[in-house]
Design a protein around this motif. Structure first.
Motif, PDB file in Angstrom:
ATOM      1  N   HIS A 131       0.842  -1.185   0.000  1.00  0.00           N
ATOM      2  CA  HIS A 131       0.000   0.000   0.000  1.00  0.00           C
ATOM      3  C   HIS A 131       0.886   1.247   0.000  1.00  0.00           C
ATOM      4  O   HIS A 131       1.940   1.283   0.649  1.00  0.00           O
ATOM      5  CB  HIS A 131      -0.916   0.057   1.229  1.00  0.00           C
ATOM      6  N   CYS A 132       0.449   2.291  -0.728  1.00  0.00           N
ATOM      7  CA  CYS A 132       1.151   3.572  -0.696  1.00  0.00           C
ATOM      8  C   CYS A 132       0.774   4.306   0.592  1.00  0.00           C
ATOM      9  O   CYS A 132      -0.092   3.873   1.364  1.00  0.00           O
ATOM     10  CB  CYS A 132       0.801   4.403  -1.926  1.00  0.00           C
ATOM     11  N   TRP A 133       1.405   5.468   0.820  1.00  0.00           N
ATOM     12  CA  TRP A 133       1.172   6.179   2.072  1.00  0.00           C
ATOM     13  C   TRP A 133      -0.282   6.636   2.204  1.00  0.00           C
ATOM     14  O   TRP A 133      -0.883   6.514   3.271  1.00  0.00           O
ATOM     15  CB  TRP A 133       2.094   7.399   2.150  1.00  0.00           C
ATOM     16  N   SER A 134      -0.847   7.142   1.133  1.00  0.00           N
ATOM     17  CA  SER A 134      -2.226   7.640   1.210  1.00  0.00           C
ATOM     18  C   SER A 134      -3.211   6.507   1.439  1.00  0.00           C
ATOM     19  O   SER A 134      -4.164   6.630   2.219  1.00  0.00           O
ATOM     20  CB  SER A 134      -2.582   8.400  -0.070  1.00  0.00           C
ATOM     21  N   CYS A 135      -3.005   5.371   0.761  1.00  0.00           N
ATOM     22  CA  CYS A 135      -3.928   4.246   0.928  1.00  0.00           C
ATOM     23  C   CYS A 135      -3.792   3.607   2.308  1.00  0.00           C
ATOM     24  O   CYS A 135      -4.751   3.024   2.815  1.00  0.00           O
ATOM     25  CB  CYS A 135      -3.690   3.205  -0.167  1.00  0.00           C
ATOM     26  N   ARG A 136      -2.629   3.714   2.924  1.00  0.00           N
ATOM     27  CA  ARG A 136      -2.483   3.237   4.300  1.00  0.00           C
ATOM     28  C   ARG A 136      -3.354   4.075   5.240  1.00  0.00           C
ATOM     29  O   ARG A 136      -3.962   3.557   6.179  1.00  0.00           O
ATOM     30  CB  ARG A 136      -1.019   3.315   4.740  1.00  0.00           C
ATOM     31  N   TRP A 137      -3.433   5.377   4.969  1.00  0.00           N
ATOM     32  CA  TRP A 137      -4.304   6.243   5.779  1.00  0.00           C
ATOM     33  C   TRP A 137      -5.762   5.910   5.504  1.00  0.00           C
ATOM     34  O   TRP A 137      -6.579   5.874   6.427  1.00  0.00           O
ATOM     35  CB  TRP A 137      -4.004   7.701   5.442  1.00  0.00           C
ATOM     36  N   TRP A 138      -6.117   5.659   4.241  1.00  0.00           N
ATOM     37  CA  TRP A 138      -7.498   5.304   3.900  1.00  0.00           C
ATOM     38  C   TRP A 138      -7.913   4.007   4.575  1.00  0.00           C
ATOM     39  O   TRP A 138      -9.087   3.821   4.917  1.00  0.00           O
ATOM     40  CB  TRP A 138      -7.627   5.167   2.376  1.00  0.00           C
ATOM     41  N   GLN A 139      -6.973   3.095   4.782  1.00  0.00           N
ATOM     42  CA  GLN A 139      -7.302   1.816   5.428  1.00  0.00           C
ATOM     43  C   GLN A 139      -7.861   2.009   6.821  1.00  0.00           C
ATOM     44  O   GLN A 139      -8.719   1.247   7.266  1.00  0.00           O
ATOM     45  CB  GLN A 139      -6.051   0.934   5.501  1.00  0.00           C
ATOM     46  N   ASN A 140      -7.393   3.009   7.539  1.00  0.00           N
ATOM     47  CA  ASN A 140      -7.818   3.231   8.919  1.00  0.00           C
ATOM     48  C   ASN A 140      -9.001   4.175   9.047  1.00  0.00           C
ATOM     49  O   ASN A 140      -9.487   4.395  10.152  1.00  0.00           O
ATOM     50  CB  ASN A 140      -6.647   3.791   9.739  1.00  0.00           C
ATOM     51  N   HIS A 141      -9.449   4.762   7.926  1.00  0.00           N
ATOM     52  CA  HIS A 141     -10.486   5.776   8.023  1.00  0.00           C
ATOM     53  C   HIS A 141     -11.716   5.501   7.164  1.00  0.00           C
ATOM     54  O   HIS A 141     -12.763   6.107   7.408  1.00  0.00           O
ATOM     55  CB  HIS A 141      -9.922   7.155   7.637  1.00  0.00           C
ATOM     56  N   TYR A 142     -11.611   4.617   6.180  1.00  0.00           N
ATOM     57  CA  TYR A 142     -12.741   4.390   5.285  1.00  0.00           C
ATOM     58  C   TYR A 142     -13.044   2.898   5.180  1.00  0.00           C
ATOM     59  O   TYR A 142     -12.129   2.058   5.237  1.00  0.00           O
ATOM     60  CB  TYR A 142     -12.457   4.962   3.890  1.00  0.00           C
ATOM     61  N   PRO A 143     -14.314   2.542   4.982  1.00  0.00           N
ATOM     62  CA  PRO A 143     -14.690   1.128   4.906  1.00  0.00           C
ATOM     63  C   PRO A 143     -14.478   0.555   3.499  1.00  0.00           C
ATOM     64  O   PRO A 143     -14.264   1.290   2.525  1.00  0.00           O
ATOM     65  CB  PRO A 143     -16.180   1.156   5.274  1.00  0.00           C
ATOM     66  N   VAL A 144     -14.579  -0.752   3.421  1.00  0.00           N
ATOM     67  CA  VAL A 144     -14.489  -1.451   2.132  1.00  0.00           C
ATOM     68  C   VAL A 144     -15.867  -1.463   1.480  1.00  0.00           C
ATOM     69  O   VAL A 144     -16.880  -1.711   2.137  1.00  0.00           O
ATOM     70  CB  VAL A 144     -13.968  -2.884   2.329  1.00  0.00           C
ATOM     71  N   GLY A 145     -15.903  -1.183   0.188  1.00  0.00           N
ATOM     72  CA  GLY A 145     -17.172  -1.177  -0.548  1.00  0.00           C
ATOM     73  C   GLY A 145     -16.922  -1.160  -2.041  1.00  0.00           C
ATOM     74  O   GLY A 145     -15.780  -1.292  -2.513  1.00  0.00           O
ATOM     75  N   GLU A 146     -17.977  -0.983  -2.808  1.00  0.00           N
ATOM     76  CA  GLU A 146     -17.874  -0.943  -4.276  1.00  0.00           C
ATOM     77  C   GLU A 146     -17.894   0.511  -4.735  1.00  0.00           C
ATOM     78  O   GLU A 146     -18.787   1.286  -4.388  1.00  0.00           O
ATOM     79  CB  GLU A 146     -19.030  -1.699  -4.928  1.00  0.00           C
ATOM     80  N   CYS A 147     -16.903   0.894  -5.537  1.00  0.00           N
ATOM     81  CA  CYS A 147     -16.810   2.256  -6.046  1.00  0.00           C
ATOM     82  C   CYS A 147     -17.961   2.519  -7.019  1.00  0.00           C
ATOM     83  O   CYS A 147     -18.282   1.683  -7.870  1.00  0.00           O
ATOM     84  CB  CYS A 147     -15.463   2.455  -6.737  1.00  0.00           C
ATOM     85  N   LEU A 148     -18.569   3.676  -6.911  1.00  0.00           N
ATOM     86  CA  LEU A 148     -19.706   4.029  -7.767  1.00  0.00           C
ATOM     87  C   LEU A 148     -19.279   4.359  -9.189  1.00  0.00           C
ATOM     88  O   LEU A 148     -20.129   4.415 -10.092  1.00  0.00           O
ATOM     89  CB  LEU A 148     -20.448   5.230  -7.178  1.00  0.00           C
ATOM     90  N   TYR A 149     -17.985   4.530  -9.464  1.00  0.00           N
ATOM     91  CA  TYR A 149     -17.541   5.013 -10.767  1.00  0.00           C
ATOM     92  C   TYR A 149     -16.706   3.982 -11.518  1.00  0.00           C
ATOM     93  O   TYR A 149     -16.834   3.864 -12.738  1.00  0.00           O
ATOM     94  CB  TYR A 149     -16.743   6.311 -10.588  1.00  0.00           C
TER      95      TYR A 149
END
Length: 520
Positions: free
Chosen positions: A21-39
């Motif tokens: 994981h890159c640095w930004s995605c490591r932060w997203w791991q702790n703050h956002y849930p897993v789901g299906e992207c709308l786009y």
């Protein structure tokens, strides 16, 4: 070690050591849930807008000035991949973040009232860390939004960093998931378990206290100490000791009235009396009413500090029990006091003091200078406020001390360091560190002395000894300079006539002065 693509945004250049994981995605791991992207319809971490990080970065890259981000149009024909960890902080991102914070501040305040009922547990299961983090990233409730508003306001006033804000927000979400009763107030004992789950305890407890959602159920160290030493005693004796312990810490408003004592005093009394309690219990004593004066005298240690602690503790114990009619007589009444042997203060190595004065740490150099030149105590340094120093003078209690030149130099260097390191702090104390910078409490007793190898008490004693020898034993001057009593100042005069310091002959042999050439 070979690079690969990020599992979150597909950027090239991540490694296995960071779980791909890159640095930004490591932060997203702790703050956002897993789901299906709308786009792009990928299953990954989804942000507040319903888009994954790849789609969001694509829309930001194609964003026109002064226009909103168009997620649909930017991702209609695919995305442009990029290299990992190369997204520097841009001014546009900073403006977006500032505008987001402004909208938060202008939003109507969130109202929340905690529930008054409690859900009791049959047993507690250890949490699954991965599932706990996924649930915490997706949690949303009135309590979360209420605490988030309190957090933003508190962080803005105390100058918290974005990392501290994000860590605290994540910890609050973890507490919401761990709650047995959703929407109820949170116990401090539950907050103390957060570091084991990747959260932060001190900042989270501070926010919960500001929101009036904290139940402080922590047990003081002296309570645990008393409980440990009362185990195995007869029930009646344990009840009598519990009454004494309650009066010691809480005082008594009923006659005979008694002021509460410091927990450290109770700790020392327990230290001296605990072996005596268990010795009497081993002899078959069930109640302290059975103890006679001969039992007290026989149980006291022969000498030392423990005897002083035991004597003081037993006097207070039987005074309280006699006043509450738990014993018939006070067997410790009139017991002669044993004075502990006083020590002779000794000077420190000059090279050690010089090295501490020239420390690379501005806080250490200033603390050593204040003690070495003006004889301040450790507690006085902890309580010292910025407003206590004005126009080159230090005001402590009812004394005004003109600061020496070396102290002023180190004070200026430390104030510059303090302003650079914590530019937005509102802590009124002069000495702050990493823990107290974003708060208003004082530093601990060990700061900054732990890394110096010298204690403020030893440094202060060296300063008083130097003044004693310089003035020829002028006790009145020592009392005025250092705020000592006459009895306290007399302790430092015992070494004036010592042959090791005066160089006078002992048994007909002259002792050379340590500073003379003959001493080598």
């Amino acid at each position: 070690m070979h690079p690969f693509s990020c599992r979150g945004c597909l950027a090239w250049g991540v490694y296995r050591v960071h779980n791909w994981h890159c640095w930004s995605c490591r932060w997203w791991q702790n703050h956002y849930p897993v789901g299906e992207c709308l786009y792009c319809h990928r299953t990954t971490r989804i942000g507040d807008s319903g888009a994954c990080r790849l789609c969001l970065e694509q829309a930001r890259r194609l964003k026109e000035p002064d226009r909103a981000v168009d997620l649909v149009g930017a991702n209609r024909f695919g995305q442009q991949l990029y290299l990992a960890n190369l997204h520097a902080a841009r001014n546009g991102k900073r403006r977006d973040w500032v505008a987001h914070q402004r909208r938060r501040a202008q939003a109507p305040p969130v109202q929340f009232a905690p529930v008054r009922w409690r859900q009791l547990l049959l047993f507690r299961m250890p949490p699954n860390h991965a599932a706990l983090k996924n649930r915490a990233a997706a949690v949303d409730s009135e309590m979360v939004r209420f605490c988030d508003a309190i957090l933003r306001d508190h962080a803005a006033r105390h100058g918290w960093s974005r990392k501290q804000i994000n860590d605290t927000a994540r910890s609050l979400k973890l507490l919401q998931v761990l709650q047995d009763t959703p929407g109820a107030k949170i116990n401090a004992s539950d907050v103390l378990e957060l570091p084991g789950l990747g959260g932060t305890a001190a900042s989270t407890m501070e926010i919960l206290a500001a929101a009036d959602l904290l139940i402080d159920d922590r047990t003081a160290a002296v309570h645990r100490y008393f409980t440990e030493h009362a185990v195995g005693l007869p029930p009646e004796m344990r009840d009598q000791l519990g009454m004494w312990f309650q009066v010691m810490l809480g005082g008594s408003k009923n006659a005979p009235r008694r002021l509460p004592r410091h927990p450290q005093t109770a700790h020392l009394h327990i230290l001296g009396m605990a072996p005596i309690w268990h010795m009497w219990a081993a002899r078959g004593v069930q109640s302290l009413a059975e103890i006679s004066r001969e039992d007290v005298v026989a149980a006291l240690p022969p000498s030392g500090a423990n005897r002083c602690f035991a004597e003081q503790g037993l006097r207070g114990l039987f005074d309280i029990l006699k006043a509450r009619k738990q014993v018939f007589t006070n067997p410790a009444r009139g017991l002669p006091a044993t004075h502990s042997g006083s020590t002779i203060p000794l000077p420190l190595d000059t090279e050690l003091i010089r090295a501490a004065l020239n420390s690379d740490d501005p806080a250490s150099a200033l603390a050593v200078a204040l003690v070495a030149f003006h004889g301040l105590t450790g507690p006085q340094l902890q309580e010292l406020a910025l407003t206590d120093i004005r126009d080159g003078r230090l005001t402590i209690d009812d004394r005004t001390i003109p600061l020496a030149g070396p102290v002023r130099t180190r004070l200026a260097a430390y104030l510059d360091h303090r302003a650079r390191t914590w530019p937005t702090t509102i802590n009124p104390h002069l000495f702050i560190n990493r823990r107290t910078g974003p708060r208003t409490n004082r530093v601990g007793r060990g700061f900054p002395w732990v890394k110096l190898g010298v204690t403020p008490q030893a440094l202060r004693e060296d300063r008083i000894l130097q003044e004693i020898h310089a003035t020829g034993g002028d006790v009145r001057r020592i009392c005025d300079l250092f705020g000592l009593t006459v009895a306290g100042a007399m302790r430092y005069t015992t070494g004036l006539e010592h042959p090791d310091l005066t160089g006078r002959p002992v048994d007909g042999h002259a002792i050379p002065h340590p500073d003379s050439h003959e001493s080598s």
